[in-house]
Design a protein around this motif. Structure first.
Motif: not given
Length: 327
Positions: A117-118, A126-131
């Protein structure tokens, strides 16, 4: 199931406090917070001392073994893992025993590969949670990933594991289904790159917070595998089992982990510490050369609280100072 919990490692506190304490705070200040845990540990400062060898702690028992609810083993793991503190890499081997508790045969195996995921910006996490996660940015120059380098049945029959979805899941067809009530033993080897600390796993300098780090089976249910890609708001659903985990790393490190330490060996500058946890759904661990320990007995359980005491800068400050300004 009678389980000996001589130690309760509160590494979860380390993870949470590492992300949440103020920049000027010390991890040991948890003893000043309200609540039953802080009262049990207070005053922590009286018991803080450097830990040179966990073997001495492993021989102590606080009293009669507590009785816990019976949790039948469904997914059990024997794992040998080595940490390279310079490259932040894990190299491991794993033996999984999985029991089909349903009335439906199991035609394949589906694994979680959470660390993927990282690996980049194109994963669901990353797309859902942002940076950023809880104020800590993801560092693209120090991403995380995991790969399985070998997988087979215990009898030597090879399996072909293929990553699916965004790489946080992988699937292997079986040569023959696992019948209801039967079990299968699978062996595999893996490599994993820990990210700079992000979303409850990773490293800062020589501090390691190792969660969701190994190939892990989903949950087989009557309707099939309950296994989803790693979403930003996901939690971790797994079967109960026994975890027998040996962690090898340089002698200077102190470790804490799920379950109880049962042995420690030293050879050529490497310490290998073995932990046993029964009736649990996961295994996480932490390591650092500078851990301080506070021990306290509460009822029949001995608590071992590992913490890092920093003046300045804290690990959180050091992590932030190394992030790109655009992150």
């Amino acid at each position: 199931m009678n389980t000996t919990f001589r130690f309760l490692y509160l590494f979860l506190f380390i993870a949470l406090l590492f992300l949440l304490v103020p920049a000027s705070g010390a991890l040991g200040t948890v003893s000043n917070a309200p609540g039953p845990v802080s009262r049990a540990l207070e005053p922590v400062s009286r018991a803080l001392e450097p830990v040179s060898d966990r073997a001495s702690l492993s021989t102590h028992t606080a009293g009669p073994n507590p009785q816990f609810p019976d949790a039948p083993d469904v997914a059990s793991y024997t794992i040998d893992v080595a940490l390279d503190p310079d490259t932040k890499m894990l190299t491991g081997s794993e033996v999984i025993t999985y029991v089909n508790t349903t009335d439906r045969p199991i035609p394949d195996l589906v694994f979680h590969l959470y660390l993927n995921a990282f690996s980049g910006l194109d994963t669901l996490f990353m797309q859902e949670g942002g940076l950023q996660h809880r104020g800590i940015p993801w560092d693209p120059d120090h991403a995380g990933w995991i790969e399985v380098t070998r997988i087979q049945f215990a009898d030597g029959t090879p399996l072909d594991l293929v990553e699916i979805e965004d790489g946080t899941l992988a699937r292997a067809d079986l040569p023959a289904p696992i019948a209801p009530g039967e079990s299968a033993r699978v062996e595999l080897d893996f490599r994993a790159q820990l990210p700079r600390v992000f979303a409850r796993t990773g490293y800062v300098d020589d501090f390691f917070m190792v969660g969701q780090w190994f190939p892990k089976l989903g949950v087989w249910e009557r309707d099939g595998w309950n296994a989803y890609p790693f979403h930003a708001n996901a939690e971790f659903y797994a079967d109960f089992g026994t975890y027998d985990v040996s962690i090898a790393l340089p002698d200077m490190f102190v470790t804490g982990a799920t379950g109880s330490p049962v042995s420690v060996d030293h050879e050529n500058g490497i310490r290998t510490e073995r932990y046993l946890a029964e009736g649990v759904i996961d295994f996480a661990w932490t390591a650092a050369p500078d851990f301080q320990a506070a021990t306290r007995t509460v009822g029949d359980v001995e608590l071992v609280y590992l913490c890092l005491l920093y003046t300045s800068p804290s690990p959180r400050d050091r992590t932030r100072s190394r992030m790109p300004s655009s992150a």
